[in-house]
Design an enzyme around this catalytic site. Structure first.
Site, PDB file in Angstrom:
ATOM      1  N   ASP A  92      39.976  44.299  37.147  1.00 48.53           N
ATOM      2  CA  ASP A  92      38.497  44.058  37.064  1.00 48.53           C
ATOM      3  C   ASP A  92      38.288  42.748  36.413  1.00 48.53           C
ATOM      4  O   ASP A  92      39.311  42.333  35.395  1.00 48.53           O
ATOM      5  CB  ASP A  92      37.742  45.408  36.501  1.00 48.53           C
ATOM      6  CG  ASP A  92      38.012  45.647  35.058  1.00 48.53           C
ATOM      7  OD1 ASP A  92      38.829  44.728  34.359  1.00 48.53           O
ATOM      8  OD2 ASP A  92      37.657  46.725  34.878  1.00 48.53           O
ATOM      9  N   SER A  93      37.185  42.175  36.378  1.00 46.24           N
ATOM     10  CA  SER A  93      36.983  40.827  35.638  1.00 46.24           C
ATOM     11  C   SER A  93      36.647  40.757  34.176  1.00 46.24           C
ATOM     12  O   SER A  93      36.580  39.696  33.536  1.00 46.24           O
ATOM     13  CB  SER A  93      36.007  40.040  36.390  1.00 46.24           C
ATOM     14  OG  SER A  93      34.760  40.672  36.139  1.00 46.24           O
ATOM     15  N   PHE A  96      31.843  44.318  33.547  1.00 51.94           N
ATOM     16  CA  PHE A  96      31.385  45.638  33.120  1.00 51.94           C
ATOM     17  C   PHE A  96      31.475  46.195  31.872  1.00 51.94           C
ATOM     18  O   PHE A  96      30.666  46.604  31.210  1.00 51.94           O
ATOM     19  CB  PHE A  96      31.819  46.840  34.234  1.00 51.94           C
ATOM     20  CG  PHE A  96      31.458  48.266  33.826  1.00 51.94           C
ATOM     21  CD1 PHE A  96      30.283  48.680  34.405  1.00 51.94           C
ATOM     22  CD2 PHE A  96      31.979  49.106  32.963  1.00 51.94           C
ATOM     23  CE1 PHE A  96      29.550  49.929  34.237  1.00 51.94           C
ATOM     24  CE2 PHE A  96      31.368  50.256  32.831  1.00 51.94           C
ATOM     25  CZ  PHE A  96      30.171  50.547  33.235  1.00 51.94           C
ATOM     26  N   ASP A 146      31.183  38.772  37.161  1.00 45.60           N
ATOM     27  CA  ASP A 146      29.759  38.950  37.523  1.00 45.60           C
ATOM     28  C   ASP A 146      28.893  39.872  36.272  1.00 45.60           C
ATOM     29  O   ASP A 146      29.554  40.056  35.423  1.00 45.60           O
ATOM     30  CB  ASP A 146      29.617  39.933  38.633  1.00 45.60           C
ATOM     31  CG  ASP A 146      30.016  41.401  38.572  1.00 45.60           C
ATOM     32  OD1 ASP A 146      30.949  41.538  37.408  1.00 45.60           O
ATOM     33  OD2 ASP A 146      29.503  42.300  38.981  1.00 45.60           O
ATOM     34  N   GLN A 190      26.027  42.596  44.050  1.00 46.06           N
ATOM     35  CA  GLN A 190      24.905  43.238  43.104  1.00 46.06           C
ATOM     36  C   GLN A 190      23.579  43.285  43.664  1.00 46.06           C
ATOM     37  O   GLN A 190      23.255  42.957  45.011  1.00 46.06           O
ATOM     38  CB  GLN A 190      25.102  42.439  41.836  1.00 46.06           C
ATOM     39  CG  GLN A 190      26.199  42.591  41.103  1.00 46.06           C
ATOM     40  CD  GLN A 190      26.287  43.696  40.275  1.00 46.06           C
ATOM     41  OE1 GLN A 190      25.640  44.636  40.341  1.00 46.06           O
ATOM     42  NE2 GLN A 190      27.503  43.849  39.616  1.00 46.06           N
ATOM     43  N   ASP A 267      37.602  53.618  42.165  1.00 47.00           N
ATOM     44  CA  ASP A 267      38.382  53.922  40.958  1.00 47.00           C
ATOM     45  C   ASP A 267      37.375  54.465  40.079  1.00 47.00           C
ATOM     46  O   ASP A 267      36.027  54.542  40.129  1.00 47.00           O
ATOM     47  CB  ASP A 267      38.595  52.622  40.340  1.00 47.00           C
ATOM     48  CG  ASP A 267      37.485  51.864  39.656  1.00 47.00           C
ATOM     49  OD1 ASP A 267      37.631  51.924  38.446  1.00 47.00           O
ATOM     50  OD2 ASP A 267      36.604  51.207  40.345  1.00 47.00           O
TER      51      ASP A 267
END
Length: 381
Positions: A92-93, A96, A146, A190, A267
């Site tokens: 993931d980036s 979150f 994001d 989103q 996930d």
């Protein structure tokens, strides 16, 4: 250009059966990805993960960047060598995790500045930094940077967040390509629970062009019916030839309902985290092993289950004893069981889609739980 190939092999209603092919291996979809936040799926070995049927795992860019840091992971040639996992990895980036630091971060057009949860130091993370980190990690699927839209959010807040994420998506694409990274790059849709914003987000992402499309911001406290409504809205709009990934979701019921609405990848920390808290998933519901009724229960978690805990004959009474004594064997056995259950659930759904019996599978899934099958769009209860 990405080396990822996606083959859609069969459909049954909106449910999809496919295959992801990477240089490091193939992943049959729909797929569940165990979460290895710090480069390890808690409590079990990589070879055990593979034996349970998992073909891809998830690593956490944010946490690995902070600890142990890129130098250490780079010394191992990337996350695969560091974690001793030879199959595909999705990272993931960090978006979150930054979202979860609501009171310790500042968002600007450039990115996010936040206080490190490890030592309090000020850290900056933006699209370019996230792409550089994931390049060092050498993951097979890279996620764009994001902003995760909170829930609840007004339409204006959700719109501004979505528009910022689109601008960051373009910067992520440019940075990823500029690094010469041939890993797959996924966009993230989103827009909160606002269908028109979701459509605008997806249109913008498709205009940029990505190897797959994730659906973000749907594991942040929204009601199940609103999540399902967003999946139903997006299904006919998402490109059929690209994989679809529902981020951070969740319960077995969520996986079944996601697959019924066209999702290919999932996930969640739930099977591993819940195992550490004595919650074991079964076809008939959840066994909460701390309940006193299991004190002298001689059954395994789920009779007939092929996991190591059940096939070896460990009883519910024994697992309850281990849990009450804080013995580390309890979460290890529970994790093996829960991940086995999740991977078998995905395998059963793949088989049902391939044979055209997903409707019957879904009905049987709920019947085993003593629950009524919720209607899909166009059906009556």
């Amino acid at each position: 250009m990405s080396r990822l190939q996606f083959q859609l092999q069969a459909t049954d209603g909106h449910a999809r059966r496919g295959r992801l092919t990477f240089p490091r291996g193939t992943v049959e979809t729909p797929a569940f990805m165990p979460v290895g936040t710090y480069g390890s799926v808690k409590g079990i070995l990589p070879e055990q993960i593979r034996a349970l049927g998992a073909e891809i795992i998830l690593g956490n860019t944010f946490h690995l960047y902070l600890r142990p840091g890129l130098e250490v992971i780079g010394d191992h040639g990337g996350l695969h060598g560091f974690a001793r996992w030879d199959g595909p990895i999705l990272t993931d980036s960090g978006g979150f995790q930054v979202f979860s630091l609501a009171h310790r971060r500042k968002i600007t057009e450039q990115g996010v500045t936040f206080s490190s949860p490890t030592d309090g130091a000020r850290v900056f993370l933006g699209p370019e930094e996230s792409m550089k980190i994931q390049k060092v990690l050498d993951s097979d699927i890279v996620m764009i940077f994001d902003e995760c839209t909170p829930y609840p959010a007004t339409e204006d807040v959700a719109r501004r967040s979505m528009e910022l994420s689109l601008r960051w998506a373009q910067r992520s694409r440019d940075a990823h390509d500029g690094l010469g990274n041939d890993a797959a790059l996924f966009g993230i849709v989103q827009g909160g629970v606002h269908p028109d914003l979701r459509s605008r987000s997806l249109d913008g992402l498709q205009g940029i062009g990505f190897d797959g499309y994730a659906i973000g911001g749907l594991a942040v406290g929204e009601p199940e019916h609103e999540r399902n409504a967003m999946l139903e809205h997006l299904h006919p709009r998402l490109p059929a030839e690209r994989p679809r990934y529902l981020m951070g979701v969740g319960r077995p019921e969520d996986l079944v309902e996601g697959v019924a609405r066209g999702v290919d990848m999932f996930d969640c920390v739930m099977p591993t985290r819940n195992a550490r808290n004595g919650h074991y998933f079964t076809s008939f519901g959840t066994v909460r092993i701390r309940n006193a009724k299991y004190e002298r229960d001689l059954d395994t978690i789920e009779p007939g289950c092929g996991c190591h805990a059940c096939s070896s004959g460990y009883t519910r009474a024994y697992l309850r004893h281990l849990d009450r004594c804080n013995e580390m064997l309890a979460p290890m056995l529970g994790t093996l069981h829960n991940l086995c259950y999740y991977e078998k659930l995905m395998a059963d759904m793949r088989a049902a889609i391939a044979s055209g019996t997903f409707v019957e599978f879904r009905r049987s899934f709920y019947a085993a739980r003593g629950a009524t099958t919720p209607p899909l769009p166009g059906e009556t209860s």
